[in-house]
Design an enzyme around this catalytic site. Structure first.
Site, short mmCIF file in Angstrom:
data_model
loop_
_atom_site.label_atom_id
_atom_site.label_comp_id
_atom_site.label_asym_id
_atom_site.label_seq_id
_atom_site.Cartn_x
_atom_site.Cartn_y
_atom_site.Cartn_z
N GLU A 53 0.65 -1.19 -0.23
CA GLU A 53 -0.01 -0.18 -0.02
C GLU A 53 0.69 1.37 -0.17
OE1 GLU A 53 -3.02 0.36 -0.63
OE2 GLU A 53 -3.47 -1.63 -0.83
N CYS A 215 -17.27 2.41 -20.66
CA CYS A 215 -18.63 2.61 -20.16
C CYS A 215 -19.64 1.46 -20.66
CB CYS A 215 -19.17 3.86 -20.26
SG CYS A 215 -18.31 5.08 -19.36
N CYS A 218 -19.20 -1.53 -18.73
CA CYS A 218 -19.44 -1.26 -17.04
C CYS A 218 -20.68 -1.60 -16.81
CB CYS A 218 -19.10 0.12 -16.67
SG CYS A 218 -19.29 0.64 -15.03
N CYS A 224 -25.27 4.69 -13.09
CA CYS A 224 -23.89 5.82 -13.18
C CYS A 224 -24.60 7.10 -13.63
CB CYS A 224 -22.74 5.29 -14.08
SG CYS A 224 -21.50 6.66 -14.04
#
Length: 376
Positions: A53, A215, A218, A224
């Site tokens: 991380e 998109c 998606c 969205c």
């Protein structure tokens, strides 16, 4: 095979299992398309998650993978990292950039040994008190390593949440970040949170991309808001860009008659803090104070520009041989053979410059070593 399990509750989130439709979609995406063979996932331990991380702050996954593997080979445990020298840690980090991350990682490892028996703590306040661990990194550690439902908000997550909810403010502005944290908290599930956490990062990296998002592929397209309004390319709103100021400096590759190179440790604060480099001087300042008779043998190497977050540095490399140079202190400055620079924590531009300047010398040294080995 997909497995469901209820994970530990966090300090701030309910223990009752809760997964909304958004989180279910992200979890399903991860099972079908997410990355499951990243080195910090095999095995997934708190130490490996923490290091990954920190490395992933400001750095993309493909670049981190090799650095992470080599770092783990060199420092397999927190106590090993804590007992390493600063130079050893910086040498392992060299080329990854944003070197404050390495200094913070090293300092945090020492505190973990001192306070937590060489283990990564799972308590949120304890994590946030460690150097280099902010709210999102702490959330990723708790979610991925301990299964504690805690939100994250890295760049990928910000982009997904901003588009799905049509949050149009600029990232980094207080009101925008407050709203995004609220949404991150709302969607973070208390079931399979480690899968969700990896899934939403992968979702942002691979589908909800910064440029040319996919998109049509998606699974969140039907809900969205940015897609529905045709404003996907406008969200997140870009940060206001300032023109990078240009600084100019000499980098001096000074060698003695034996061919050794003079290097010095940079101040802990400022540019390349705590790393080793060749001496640097601003163009205005010059370098008359560093060596005698340098005008007779100084030679210019090609100028190049290195970009930092907030400015660009135009570097003018100069090679020169000196007869004497008094500043030689083991901890702050020293003479080294060019091939010894590999063991020092150096910024990538310095390493590349030294490699270019001494390529012939280093190749010759390697050939001599090979000949010696053949004769042994």
């Amino acid at each position: 095979m997909r497995r469901h399990r209820t994970l530990l509750s966090s300090d701030n989130y309910p223990a009752t299992p809760q997964v909304d439709d958004f989180a279910k979609t992200i979890i399903d995406y991860h099972y079908d398309h997410g990355r499951k063979q990243l080195p910090w996932q095999q095995p997934r331990t708190p130490y490996r998650v923490w290091v990954s991380e920190v490395m992933l702050q400001q750095t993309q996954v493909p670049r981190v993978i090799d650095y992470f593997t080599q770092f783990m080979d060199r420092f397999p445990t927190i106590p090993k990292l804590a007992e390493a020298t600063n130079d050893e840690v910086m040498a392992a980090w060299s080329g990854l950039g944003y070197y404050a991350r390495a200094r913070n990682l090293h300092a945090a490892a020492k505190l973990m040994v001192e306070r937590y028996n060489g283990e990564v703590p799972y308590d949120l306040a304890q994590l946030l008190a460690l150097p280099g661990i902010g709210r999102s990194t702490a959330g990723a550690i708790r979610s991925s390593a301990f299964g504690i439902a805690t939100p994250i908000l890295d760049g990928n997550v910000k982009r997904v949440l901003s588009r799905v909810h049509a949050v149009q403010g600029r990232s980094g502005e207080s009101a925008t970040d407050k709203e995004l944290w609220r949404l991150a908290e709302r969607h973070t599930p208390t079931e399979e949170v480690e899968t969700y956490t990896q899934g939403i990062m992968d979702f942002g990296a691979n589908l909800c991309r910064k440029v040319r998002p996919l998109c049509e592929q998606c699974p969140l397209a039907s809900t969205c808001q940015a897609f529905a309004r045709g404003i996907t390319d406008e969200i997140p709103a870009p940060r206001k860009r300032k023109r990078q100021p240009l600084r100019r400096a000499y980098m001096l590759l000074m060698t003695d008659r034996a061919g050794r190179l003079f290097v010095e440790r940079r101040p802990q604060s400022g540019l390349w803090g705590g790393l080793w480099s060749v001496p640097m001087r601003s163009i205005k300042e010059g370098y008359d104070d560093l060596a005698d008779s340098q005008a007779d043998n100084a030679s210019q190497m090609p100028t190049f520009i290195h970009h930092f977050t907030h400015f660009a540095l135009e570097i003018h490399p100069v090679r020169l041989t000196v007869d004497r140079f008094v500043r030689d202190q083991e901890d702050a400055a020293r003479w080294v053979a060019p091939e010894e620079c590999d063991a020092l924590g150096m910024p990538a531009p310095t390493k590349r410059l030294i490699e270019q300047a001494f390529a012939t010398t280093r190749q010759s040294a390697r050939s001599d070593q090979a000949d010696d080995a053949a004769l042994a």
